[in-house]
Design an enzyme around this catalytic site. Structure first.
Site, short mmCIF file in Angstrom:
data_model
loop_
_atom_site.label_atom_id
_atom_site.label_comp_id
_atom_site.label_asym_id
_atom_site.label_seq_id
_atom_site.Cartn_x
_atom_site.Cartn_y
_atom_site.Cartn_z
N GLU A 48 47.82 39.39 44.32
CA GLU A 48 46.57 38.70 44.64
C GLU A 48 45.44 39.36 43.88
O GLU A 48 45.43 40.58 43.71
CB GLU A 48 46.32 38.78 46.15
CG GLU A 48 45.71 37.52 46.70
CD GLU A 48 45.94 37.35 48.21
OE1 GLU A 48 45.11 36.67 48.82
OE2 GLU A 48 46.93 37.89 48.75
N GLY A 49 44.50 38.55 43.41
CA GLY A 49 43.37 39.12 42.66
C GLY A 49 42.16 38.22 42.75
O GLY A 49 42.18 37.22 43.47
N TYR A 51 41.05 36.19 40.63
CA TYR A 51 41.31 34.87 40.03
C TYR A 51 42.02 33.92 40.99
O TYR A 51 41.92 32.71 40.89
CB TYR A 51 42.16 35.04 38.76
CG TYR A 51 43.44 35.80 39.02
CD1 TYR A 51 44.57 35.15 39.50
CD2 TYR A 51 43.50 37.18 38.83
CE1 TYR A 51 45.73 35.85 39.78
CE2 TYR A 51 44.66 37.88 39.10
CZ TYR A 51 45.77 37.22 39.57
OH TYR A 51 46.92 37.91 39.86
N GLY A 52 42.83 34.49 41.91
CA GLY A 52 43.69 33.69 42.78
C GLY A 52 44.92 34.48 43.17
O GLY A 52 44.84 35.69 43.38
N VAL A 54 49.42 35.10 42.74
CA VAL A 54 50.66 34.88 41.99
C VAL A 54 51.79 34.77 43.02
O VAL A 54 51.96 35.66 43.85
CB VAL A 54 50.96 36.02 40.99
CG1 VAL A 54 52.30 35.79 40.30
CG2 VAL A 54 49.86 36.14 39.96
N LYS A 69 51.16 31.36 38.86
CA LYS A 69 49.81 31.92 38.97
C LYS A 69 48.90 30.77 39.38
O LYS A 69 48.72 29.81 38.62
CB LYS A 69 49.41 32.49 37.60
CG LYS A 69 48.06 33.18 37.55
CD LYS A 69 47.90 33.78 36.15
CE LYS A 69 46.54 34.36 35.91
NZ LYS A 69 46.41 34.89 34.54
N ASP A 163 42.44 42.34 27.04
CA ASP A 163 42.55 42.86 28.41
C ASP A 163 43.89 43.55 28.61
O ASP A 163 44.59 43.32 29.60
CB ASP A 163 42.37 41.71 29.42
CG ASP A 163 42.13 42.23 30.85
OD1 ASP A 163 41.73 43.40 31.00
OD2 ASP A 163 42.35 41.46 31.81
#
Lengths: 329, 439
Positions: A48-49, A51-52, A54, A69, A163
């Protein structure tokens, strides 16, 4: 925003009126089919992050494990985020053994974009933290060679990753295979181009970006690879180890505060450098990265070179003496 | 202008000085050619290849075959690669880099890129050896190349016209970290291989409600919008590529053509720009002909239909490279190239008939003709574009005709844009009258 009157702003009908009626053609051809359908069954949340999330999923048709994702579209009024457009379109073009495969793209409830990838067991960050970092030199060497192969391939396709960090390096445990992932910040590069400076994770961010340069190229990825290399050897982020107020000071403590002689153009890039931090003599990489053979240390120093123009390229790194005895595990 | 045959017989003039290069002759030191085979025999003799002959495909194949045969014979002499030139290990270089004499006005001396000389017969062995040694002493890391590079360097040397030089347009970028000089050949090789993916077939037959003229109106308008939003040039080229590829796979009603245009520009902006215009900006600029929901829906439709393939080579990718190869380049030349290319993109037949690299090369050729840059097509341009003058003539002629017709056209976006002094007002210059007559 654009409400001023002009002879060219207007509806298409108005534009068409500028020319005489055009003759029509009535033949019609069939449409090309879209991407193959893929139904997935969610098993659990893998990560989880910001962005949303996985999800670990099952492809119901093949029974294969896949990773989905799910990215939340934060600004719904602006449509599909630029980073998704870039990530997907770049991954459609990048075909390499050490780059994660994108299998499908879909939308859910107009709010989520779902990217379905091949499944890998864990990432390099988890490998370092949970499994005890790769203590044997053979694994480090193999992982580094694979990371550099992927980066060199990206650069030869005019793509910057921007990144690179351990959590974006995925591992297939049984094959000891490395795959680069998360191309959300990636983009095509050009030599006269201005990019955003607010990118990358700060511990892995190149000094030219930390110095607010908006003109950079492939060298930013090599700096990040150097940071990953050091982290695999010492078991924690290199610039986390150095006690300092921020990343840039940490870099200067380790490698010495740059001067116009050691990094031509630094005074133009950072005119207040002397005010920003005191002049540090380099502590030296060998102070922190102790368990690395001399050729490895030499390669690392070429990757973690302050002056981007002197930093080694991915292509040249692969030919470095450090990899003369590289083994595919 | 002399014919190509005559042109090849003229010694190349570098920096105002005539030097003969690779001329066949007895008693000359031929060691510099040992690694690619002794390609050039005595002129006029049956045993050698007459270099005055135009390089046709067959002749090129013949040169290459001879080169390979000679290479087999000379396997003993191992080679190293320096900056893409094959250098024999005894320090004798095939294609050592010889800086050209700087030319230009006394006030503003323009620095010319370094020149690859296929053979420097008139240099002594000693000088050559020193040069080779210096080249080898450069960082091995920076210059390390795969064996395939050695082969490609050999074939380049074999395929080129032995007496004409090819400028190394990347020589000045070797120390410029932004230019990624060591990847540039790979990048453009890849673009050439994949440009077919971005090409479109003649799709108007499958469009019941729109035609080529409507497409031109749309493109004309999009060029204005692009200028108004102050977007980057690559955004425009990608926008038009998206429009054409979408129209080639989906029938679009006339009332939605502008919607396709703004949605394509939205996608291209998100891909290329740091700060893309907002959806509302596109709605406003189309005089509220559509609501934002329609734009967002069309954005998804386009991406689905194109299967998210946006990383495609457009003419822009090639224009940048080929303009650089048109040395010495200047702003006027650059603007003329882009003016002609944009005229070409407005013209539906040009877009469907020619691939992006050929459109770009033709724009450079037509620009050189228009500005009277002699010769109109150089060895350097032929080397970097892969096209001969003949291959470009038809497309360049179309561009010259479009230039001639531009002042009287109802679609004036490109003409208006390039009449601006910021862009050297190149649109106001006289078009190349008749390209075929200029040969």
């Amino acid at each position: 925003m654009w409400n001023e009157e002009s002879d060219w702003i207007g509806s298409f009908d108005a534009l068409l009126a500028r020319l005489a009626e055009c003759s029509m053609c009535s033949r019609r051809s069939g449409e090309r089919p879209g991407a193959a359908q893929m139904d997935v069954k969610i098993l659990d949340v893998a990560a989880e992050g910001g962005y949303g999330r996985v999800f670990r999923c099952l492809d119901v048709h093949t029974g294969a494990l896949v990773a989905m994702k799910q990215i939340t579209m934060v600004r719904l009024s602006q449509g599909i985020p630029a980073q998704i457009i870039r990530e997907v379109s770049l991954l459609r073009e990048l075909h390499h053994a050490n780059i994660v495969k994108l299998l499908r793209v879909g939308f859910t409830e107009n709010r989520y974009v779902n990217l379905v990838f091949e499944h890998l067991d864990y990432d390099l960050h988890q490998f370092i933290v949970n499994r005890g970092y790769p203590k044997d030199a053979t694994t480090v060497k193999s992982f580094m060679f694979q990371i550099l192969s992927a980066v060199a391939y990206c650069h030869s396709r005019k793509v910057l990753h921007r990144d690179l960090k351990p959590s974006n390096v995925l591992i297939n445990h049984s094959k000891r295979l490395i795959k680069l992932a998360d191309f959300g910040l990636a983009r095509e590069f050009a030599d006269d181009f201005l990019y955003t400076e607010k990118l990358g994770t700060s511990w892995y961010r190149a000094p030219e970006i930390l110095c607010h340069s908006r003109q950079y190229s492939t060298q930013v990825d090599l700096w990040s690879v150097g940071c990953i290399f050091a982290e695999m050897v010492i078991g924690q982020p290199l610039f986390q180890v150095i006690n300092c107020r921020d990343e840039l000071e940490g870099i200067f403590k380790l490698l010495g505060t740059p001067t116009e002689e050691t990094w031509p153009g630094i005074t133009k890039l950072m005119p207040n450098l002397h005010i920003y931090c005191s002049k540090f003599d380099p502590l030296g990489l060998e102070t922190f990265v102790t368990d690395l053979e001399p050729s490895g240390l030499n390669l690392l120093s070429m990757m973690l070179c302050l002056d981007p123009s002197k930093r080694i390229s991915a292509e040249a790194s692969l030919k470095h003496a450090y990899f003369t005895d590289v083994n595919w595990i | 202008m002399a014919s190509r045959l005559e042109q090849q017989q003229q010694p190349t003039n570098v920096g105002g000085e005539n030097k003969q290069k690779n001329m066949g002759g007895e008693g000359r030191n031929r060691r510099v050619l040992q690694d690619i085979g002794n390609l050039v025999g005595k002129q006029g003799h049956g045993n050698g290849i007459n270099v005055s002959k135009p390089v046709t495909r067959n002749f090129r194949a013949q040169l290459l075959a001879n080169a390979q045969a000679a290479t087999e014979k000379n396997k003993k002499s191992s080679t190293e690669v320096n900056n893409g030139a094959v250098v024999a290990t005894d320090g004798v270089g095939v294609g050592n880099f010889v800086p050209a004499r700087k030319v230009g006005a006394a006030k503003k001396p323009k620095e010319e890129p370094e020149v690859i000389v296929i053979s420097s017969d008139d240099e002594s062995d000693e000088k050559q050896a020193v040069k080779g040694k210096k080249a080898r002493e450069k960082s091995a890391m920076k210059n390390a190349k795969a064996f395939s590079s050695v082969l490609s360097a050999r074939s380049k040397a074999a395929c080129g016209l032995p007496r004409d030089f090819v400028m190394n347009i990347d020589a000045t970028d070797m120390d410029n970290e932004l230019a990624a000089a060591e990847y540039i050949d790979d990048i453009y090789k890849f673009y050439k291989e994949t440009e077919e993916d971005g090409c479109v077939h003649d799709y108007m037959g499958s469009q019941p409600d729109i035609n080529a003229k409507m497409r031109s109106i749309l493109v004309d308008w999009l060029i204005e919008v692009h200028r108004k939003f102050e977007l980057m040039p690559e955004t425009l080229y990608l926008t038009l590529n998206i429009v054409d590829r979408f129209l080639s796979v989906k029938a679009v009603p006339r009332r939605e053509l502008q919607l396709v245009g703004i949605s394509s520009m939205l996608i291209a902006s998100k891909y290329e720009e740091i700060w893309a215009p907002e959806v509302n900006d596109f709605v406003c600029i189309s005089d509220n002909a559509y609501v934002s929901e329609q734009v967002l829906m069309m954005e998804k439709t386009i991406l689905r239909k194109l299967e998210w393939y946006l990383t495609v080579p457009t003419p822009y990718h090639f224009l940048v490279r080929y303009t650089k190869a048109s040395t010495p380049s200047d702003k006027e030349m650059e603007n003329m190239v882009f003016f002609l290319a944009e005229l070409g993109l407005m013209h539906y037949p040009t877009v469907i008939l020619y691939r992006p690299s050929l459109i770009a090369a033709s724009a450079v050729f037509a620009a050189r003709c228009t500005l009277g840059r002699s010769p109109f097509w150089t060895n350097t341009l032929m080397h970097y574009t892969g096209y001969s003058e003949e291959q470009l003539r038809d497309c360049a002629k179309i561009m010259a005709n479009l230039h001639a017709a531009a002042p009287g056209s109802k679609l004036r976006a490109v003409y208006k844009k390039f009449s601006n002094s910021d862009l050297s007002a190149v649109a106001l210059l006289s078009p190349a009258k008749d390209l075929s007559a200029l040969s």
